[in-house]
Design a protein around this motif. Structure first.
Motif, short mmCIF file in Angstrom:
data_model
loop_
_atom_site.label_atom_id
_atom_site.label_comp_id
_atom_site.label_asym_id
_atom_site.label_seq_id
_atom_site.Cartn_x
_atom_site.Cartn_y
_atom_site.Cartn_z
N PRO A 151 0.79 -1.22 0.17
CA PRO A 151 0.00 0.02 0.07
C PRO A 151 0.92 1.46 0.03
O PRO A 151 2.14 1.25 0.48
CB PRO A 151 -0.66 -0.13 1.30
CG PRO A 151 0.20 -1.00 2.23
CD PRO A 151 1.05 -1.67 1.31
N ASP A 163 -3.45 4.44 -2.74
CA ASP A 163 -4.37 4.83 -1.60
C ASP A 163 -4.47 6.27 -1.91
O ASP A 163 -4.17 7.11 -0.84
CB ASP A 163 -3.89 4.66 -0.32
CG ASP A 163 -5.01 4.93 0.61
OD1 ASP A 163 -6.10 5.04 0.70
OD2 ASP A 163 -4.49 5.03 2.14
N ASN A 221 -8.33 8.59 -0.73
CA ASN A 221 -7.58 7.78 0.39
C ASN A 221 -8.55 7.30 1.30
O ASN A 221 -9.57 7.93 1.64
CB ASN A 221 -6.86 9.14 1.03
CG ASN A 221 -6.11 8.39 2.19
OD1 ASN A 221 -6.57 8.31 3.27
ND2 ASN A 221 -5.00 8.00 1.77
N1 UDP Z 1 -0.08 4.57 3.78
C1 UDP Z 1 -1.11 4.57 2.74
N2 UDP Z 1 -2.35 5.14 3.18
C2 UDP Z 1 -2.39 5.97 4.11
C3 UDP Z 1 -1.25 6.20 4.87
C4 UDP Z 1 -0.20 5.54 4.58
O1 UDP Z 1 -1.27 3.63 2.03
O2 UDP Z 1 -3.37 6.84 4.36
C5 UDP Z 1 1.10 4.13 3.51
C6 UDP Z 1 2.45 4.79 3.17
O3 UDP Z 1 2.56 4.89 1.94
C7 UDP Z 1 3.29 3.27 3.68
C8 UDP Z 1 2.72 2.70 4.49
O4 UDP Z 1 1.38 2.98 4.38
O5 UDP Z 1 3.90 2.65 2.70
C9 UDP Z 1 3.19 3.04 6.04
O6 UDP Z 1 2.81 4.52 6.38
P1 UDP Z 1 4.03 5.35 7.00
O7 UDP Z 1 5.49 4.92 6.53
O8 UDP Z 1 3.91 6.66 6.48
O9 UDP Z 1 3.74 4.86 8.33
P2 UDP Z 1 4.84 4.69 9.53
O10 UDP Z 1 5.96 3.68 9.03
O11 UDP Z 1 5.56 6.07 9.76
O12 UDP Z 1 4.17 4.51 10.79
#
Ligand code: UDP
Ligand code: MG
Length: 313
Positions: free
Chosen positions: A13, A46, A74
């Motif tokens: 995603p 997304d 989204n």
């Molecule tokens: N992501 C998504 N939709 C959202 C927010 C995040 O698909 O509304 C994806 C983002 O691109 C990444 C994954 O989910 O591939 C994890 O997000 P992120 O790395 O920003 O979160 P963290 O690792 O900082 O918790």
């Protein structure tokens, strides 16, 4: 390609990850070199507004292993994972983030455990590099609370990075609740589970799409969708306050008998008590409302996500 060769689908995603996706693609290809399974990368867009969908579209023209489904807007990370699992038709699915915090180099280890007969192989992070202390603290606290409340045993320090066998994917497809906590659900379904340890890398490029408030929302969704314990707590708080009120009343009765002149001056404590009781009641009603609104949203039975475009095959 022979007929018995198994297929692994990487579900990725993403939301605006144009700097990371080309690197992710290269590293996945490299990691899968020499593995007996064939693979596919299923990107779930997304609601991105940067160049990442274009890059994937071009890549899909030259490499048939690249696929993409694009949401109409989204819908959030958890629903993007859900859509990926709905559309992945491999013998196993690997869920991984697009920002390379889940290193593709761990995939061969996941596959090895899968070949041994495990049906869910989750990746446990040994270190969290490049994350704020607040996020680390909140994550640790959340896992403790979730552990205590939910009946399912979600392993500590796991994200969504994991391999799931087709049987598990098929079971998860039957779970259509709107407020989803995917890593909780993959534990809830059961099956043979095992862990692989890895060092969680820092995000390669770009900003986190999960600010603290979004993580808190996910935590709240996780708790309320897996446990009614907060409601029991609230009942407990109600009982506690009733008991305190009763004791206080007894105190006043005795006071009235011993020193009648002091009782009339109790208006300040009365005001404080009224405020506290009012506050506690509102908190309780609010909490109840949270569960009722969950019921409301589930009864509408809206689709979990909507798809605008499908690329590949
Ligand atoms: N992501 C998504 N939709 C959202 C927010 C995040 O698909 O509304 C994806 C983002 O691109 C990444 C994954 O989910 O591939 C994890 O997000 P992120 O790395 O920003 O979160 P963290 O690792 O900082 O918790
Ligand atoms: Mg990340």
């Amino acid at each position: 390609m022979n007929a018995e060769q198994k297929k692994v689908v990487m579900v990725v995603p993403f939301l605006n990850e144009q700097e990371n996706i080309p690197v992710l693609y290269d590293r996945v290809c490299k990691a899968m070199e020499g593995q007996p399974e064939q693979f596919e990368i299923l990107f779930v867009n997304d609601g991105s507004s940067d160049g990442s969908p274009d890059w994937i579209r071009n890549k899909a023209k030259e490499d048939p292993r690249v696929r993409m489904i694009t949401f109409s807007r989204n819908f959030g990370h958890q629903l993007a994972i859900t859509a990926g699992m709905d559309y992945a038709d491999g013998d196993a699915v690997v869920i991984m983030d697009a920002d390379l915090q889940d290193p593709p180099e761990v995939i061969p280890q996941l596959l090895e455990k899968w070949r041994e007969g495990n049906e869910v192989v989750y990746a446990v992070r040994a270190a969290r590099v490049g994350e704020t202390w607040l996020k680390k603290f909140l994550a640790a606290t959340f896992y403790k609370i979730f552990h205590a409340m939910a009946k399912v045993n979600v392993p500590l320090n796991t994200g969504d990075f994991r391999l799931v066998d087709r049987k598990v994917v098929e079971s998860l497809r039957e779970v259509r609740e709107l407020h989803r906590f995917v890593r909780g659900l993959t534990c809830w379904v059961g099956f043979r589970q095992c862990a692989v340890h890895y060092e969680r890398a820092a995000r390669l490029a770009g900003e986190t799409k999960y600010p603290v408030w979004k993580s808190m929302n996910l935590a709240w969704d996780a708790i309320t969708s897996f446990s009614g314990t907060p409601l029991r707590w609230v009942t407990g708080i109600g009982l506690l306050f009733s008991l305190c009120g009763l004791i206080f009343m007894l105190h006043i009765v005795i006071q009235t008998m011993l020193h009648p002149e002091t009782v009339a001056q109790g208006w300040a404590s009365l005001a404080a008590l009224t405020l506290i009781m009012g506050g506690v009641q509102l908190i309780c009603i609010g909490l109840l409302g949270q569960y009722v609104s969950r019921i409301f949203e589930e009864t509408k039975k809206r689709p979990l996500y909507l798809i605008r475009e499908k690329i590949g095959r």
